[in-house]
Motif scaffolding. Structure first.
Motif, PDB file in Angstrom:
ATOM      1  N   THR A 217      21.742  56.566 -58.128  1.00 27.37           N
ATOM      2  CA  THR A 217      23.069  56.222 -58.631  1.00 27.37           C
ATOM      3  C   THR A 217      23.614  57.402 -59.421  1.00 27.37           C
ATOM      4  O   THR A 217      22.864  58.172 -60.030  1.00 27.37           O
ATOM      5  N   THR A 218      24.900  57.549 -59.406  1.00 27.47           N
ATOM      6  CA  THR A 218      25.527  58.667 -60.100  1.00 27.47           C
ATOM      7  C   THR A 218      26.852  58.234 -60.699  1.00 27.47           C
ATOM      8  O   THR A 218      27.537  57.358 -60.159  1.00 27.47           O
ATOM      9  N   ASN A 219      27.213  58.823 -61.822  1.00 24.65           N
ATOM     10  CA  ASN A 219      28.499  58.551 -62.455  1.00 24.65           C
ATOM     11  C   ASN A 219      28.752  57.059 -62.609  1.00 24.65           C
ATOM     12  O   ASN A 219      29.807  56.537 -62.237  1.00 24.65           O
ATOM     13  N   VAL A 220      27.761  56.363 -63.147  1.00 29.83           N
ATOM     14  CA  VAL A 220      27.912  54.923 -63.345  1.00 29.83           C
ATOM     15  C   VAL A 220      29.048  54.638 -64.321  1.00 29.83           C
ATOM     16  O   VAL A 220      29.864  53.739 -64.103  1.00 29.83           O
ATOM     17  N   LEU A 221      29.107  55.398 -65.393  1.00 29.64           N
ATOM     18  CA  LEU A 221      30.173  55.236 -66.380  1.00 29.64           C
ATOM     19  C   LEU A 221      31.332  56.169 -66.063  1.00 29.64           C
ATOM     20  O   LEU A 221      31.144  57.255 -65.528  1.00 29.64           O
ATOM     21  N   SER A 222      32.510  55.733 -66.417  1.00 32.33           N
ATOM     22  CA  SER A 222      33.676  56.583 -66.198  1.00 32.33           C
ATOM     23  C   SER A 222      33.688  57.707 -67.229  1.00 32.33           C
ATOM     24  O   SER A 222      33.032  57.644 -68.269  1.00 32.33           O
ATOM     25  N   HIS A 223      34.464  58.731 -66.928  1.00 30.84           N
ATOM     26  CA  HIS A 223      34.662  59.863 -67.834  1.00 30.84           C
ATOM     27  C   HIS A 223      36.064  59.749 -68.427  1.00 30.84           C
ATOM     28  O   HIS A 223      36.981  59.218 -67.777  1.00 30.84           O
ATOM     29  N   PRO A 224      36.282  60.220 -69.648  1.00 38.56           N
ATOM     30  CA  PRO A 224      37.620  60.128 -70.245  1.00 38.56           C
ATOM     31  C   PRO A 224      38.736  60.723 -69.388  1.00 38.56           C
ATOM     32  O   PRO A 224      39.884  60.289 -69.477  1.00 38.56           O
ATOM     33  N   SER A 225      38.414  61.698 -68.548  1.00 38.94           N
ATOM     34  CA  SER A 225      39.450  62.310 -67.710  1.00 38.94           C
ATOM     35  C   SER A 225      39.801  61.454 -66.497  1.00 38.94           C
ATOM     36  O   SER A 225      40.778  61.737 -65.800  1.00 38.94           O
ATOM     37  N   ASP A 226      39.044  60.398 -66.244  1.00 44.82           N
ATOM     38  CA  ASP A 226      39.273  59.583 -65.053  1.00 44.82           C
ATOM     39  C   ASP A 226      40.538  58.732 -65.137  1.00 44.82           C
ATOM     40  O   ASP A 226      40.910  58.085 -64.158  1.00 44.82           O
ATOM     41  N   PHE A 227      41.170  58.695 -66.305  1.00 43.15           N
ATOM     42  CA  PHE A 227      42.366  57.867 -66.453  1.00 43.15           C
ATOM     43  C   PHE A 227      43.556  58.390 -65.653  1.00 43.15           C
ATOM     44  O   PHE A 227      44.512  57.654 -65.395  1.00 43.15           O
ATOM     45  N   ALA A 228      43.525  59.660 -65.261  1.00 42.10           N
ATOM     46  CA  ALA A 228      44.714  60.308 -64.702  1.00 42.10           C
ATOM     47  C   ALA A 228      45.202  59.649 -63.412  1.00 42.10           C
ATOM     48  O   ALA A 228      46.410  59.537 -63.176  1.00 42.10           O
ATOM     49  N   THR A 229      44.277  59.220 -62.551  1.00 44.71           N
ATOM     50  CA  THR A 229      44.697  58.624 -61.288  1.00 44.71           C
ATOM     51  C   THR A 229      45.452  57.329 -61.520  1.00 44.71           C
ATOM     52  O   THR A 229      46.525  57.099 -60.949  1.00 44.71           O
ATOM     53  N   SER A 230      44.908  56.457 -62.360  1.00 44.28           N
ATOM     54  CA  SER A 230      45.611  55.202 -62.626  1.00 44.28           C
ATOM     55  C   SER A 230      46.900  55.450 -63.399  1.00 44.28           C
ATOM     56  O   SER A 230      47.899  54.751 -63.193  1.00 44.28           O
ATOM     57  N   LEU A 231      46.921  56.464 -64.287  1.00 49.58           N
ATOM     58  CA  LEU A 231      48.141  56.767 -65.031  1.00 49.58           C
ATOM     59  C   LEU A 231      49.280  57.111 -64.080  1.00 49.58           C
ATOM     60  O   LEU A 231      50.411  56.639 -64.244  1.00 49.58           O
ATOM     61  N   ARG A 232      48.992  57.943 -63.078  1.00 47.01           N
ATOM     62  CA  ARG A 232      50.017  58.327 -62.111  1.00 47.01           C
ATOM     63  C   ARG A 232      50.603  57.091 -61.422  1.00 47.01           C
ATOM     64  O   ARG A 232      51.817  56.921 -61.340  1.00 47.01           O
ATOM     65  N   TRP A 233      49.712  56.210 -60.955  1.00 46.07           N
ATOM     66  CA  TRP A 233      50.184  55.085 -60.152  1.00 46.07           C
ATOM     67  C   TRP A 233      50.748  53.951 -60.996  1.00 46.07           C
ATOM     68  O   TRP A 233      51.644  53.227 -60.536  1.00 46.07           O
ATOM     69  N   ILE A 234      50.291  53.802 -62.217  1.00 44.84           N
ATOM     70  CA  ILE A 234      50.946  52.858 -63.118  1.00 44.84           C
ATOM     71  C   ILE A 234      52.385  53.306 -63.342  1.00 44.84           C
ATOM     72  O   ILE A 234      53.327  52.505 -63.292  1.00 44.84           O
ATOM     73  N   ALA A 235      52.566  54.592 -63.593  1.00 42.43           N
ATOM     74  CA  ALA A 235      53.909  55.131 -63.844  1.00 42.43           C
ATOM     75  C   ALA A 235      54.812  55.007 -62.624  1.00 42.43           C
ATOM     76  O   ALA A 235      55.997  54.700 -62.736  1.00 42.43           O
ATOM     77  N   ILE A 236      54.258  55.255 -61.445  1.00 44.67           N
ATOM     78  CA  ILE A 236      55.057  55.177 -60.222  1.00 44.67           C
ATOM     79  C   ILE A 236      55.450  53.742 -59.912  1.00 44.67           C
ATOM     80  O   ILE A 236      56.580  53.463 -59.487  1.00 44.67           O
TER      81      ILE A 236
END
Length: 331
Positions: A217-236
């Motif tokens: 398993t890898t990257n089980v927890l999110s990283h603080p920088s991972d918010f960017a993808t959802s930020l873009r689409w929430i805004a759109i």
């Protein structure tokens, strides 16, 4: 200045926009109490998987048949058996009942599913147990070469139509971002009658050792920088949907929560931050939100929610830009 951080989500009244996302931490009553004490607006219970539902339902039916109850009244026995045996399904229903008896904040159940077969009756039991809403963690990996993109997306609508015909509590979808026409898909899903859509679910990413060739398993927890993808689409999408939007993945600070609200999210859901910092960290995140609102003189969330959405910001092109060239042209 006193600020009001209460909000509504899917018709539910929340005292804050911070939601404890579905994860291992939300699988027991002790942690649920801690989340409530820390100020979150709602809790989403750890997901029960459709495979579990199908498996343990079959186990119960097998027990019923093997006992000799084959006449119509056997279904009464089945209902009794289903609620008495110790298995993950009955335990989940008991967790809902106990949480509703002790907590004052909304309790949202969660089912992780791929299609609408085998678990719809259990969703009714979730409603009967007292859940305030149901989140469907629904993700279809487009890796089947016999299915078109339209085939894959049709599965979302099939699931939604069938679950909405079964239960009356609010239903939300937690989806991934794999789609050739993601904006249109989100918009169309928002018109089906669901009350919320969460952008986005966190997917399992496979990895393996180059020495043993065993999967890990890898990257089980999110990283603080991972918010960017959802930020873009929430805004759109914030001005283009007919249901509430929730932001998920990469929510590790009060500042990130503010950003998602500015983009247009009704609530933000977090999990990894609580694994890293502990459940009481929710208090710090909410304190940061209040402090920022006081500094900016915003009396409530509606005063600034969506201010940085694509349709309202001074620079809408920022959310459409996908190339880095403008930042590196002078380097």
């Amino acid at each position: 200045m006193m600020v009001d951080i209460s909000t509504d989500y899917m018709g539910l009244k929340l005292r804050s926009p911070l939601v404890a996302s579905s994860c291992g931490l939300t699988s027991n009553l002790k942690n649920l109490r801690s989340f409530e004490e820390s100020g979150v607006g709602a809790v989403i219970l750890k997901s029960v998987y459709e495979e579990e539902i199908i498996h343990y339902t079959k186990v119960s039916i097998t027990r019923m048949l093997s006992s000799g109850f084959i006449y119509p009244e056997a279904m009464d026995y089945f209902e009794f058996e289903f609620n008495q045996i110790k298995d993950p399904l009955s335990d989940y229903l008991n967790l809902i009942r106990n949480a509703k008896a002790e907590l004052t904040i909304p309790v949202i159940a969660s089912i992780n599913c791929l299609n609408a077969e085998g678990w719809l009756d259990y969703a009714q039991k979730i409603e009967q147990a007292g859940a305030d809403a149901l989140e469907l963690n629904l993700f279809i990996l487009p890796s089947d070469f016999t299915r078109t993109g339209q085939d894959n997306e049709a599965m979302y609508f099939d699931v939604v139509a069938k679950i909405l015909s079964k239960i009356t509590i609010p239903v939300s979808l937690k989806i991934g971002y794999y789609s050739a026409a993601l904006g249109m898909l989100i918009q169309r899903l928002s018109e089906t009658g669901v009350k919320g859509i969460t952008l986005f679910n966190r997917m399992y990413d496979p990895d393996f050792s180059v020495d043993t060739l065993e999967f890990t398993t890898t990257n089980v927890l999110s990283h603080p920088s991972d918010f960017a993808t959802s930020l873009r689409w929430i805004a759109i999408m914030s001005e283009r949907v007919k249901c509430d939007l929730a932001a998920s993945t990469g929510i590790h600070s009060g500042q990130t929560m503010v950003k998602q609200l500015l983009a247009g999210a009704k609530v933000v859901s977090a999990a990894s931050a609580f694994y890293v910092h502990g459940i009481p960290y929710a208090q710090e995140m909410l304190s940061d939100l209040k402090r920022w609102m006081e500094e900016q003189s915003y009396p409530n969330l509606d005063a600034f929610r969506g201010k940085m959405s694509k349709d309202r910001t001074y620079n809408p092109a920022a959310f459409e830009r996908v190339q880095f060239m403008r930042y590196f042209k002078d380097r």
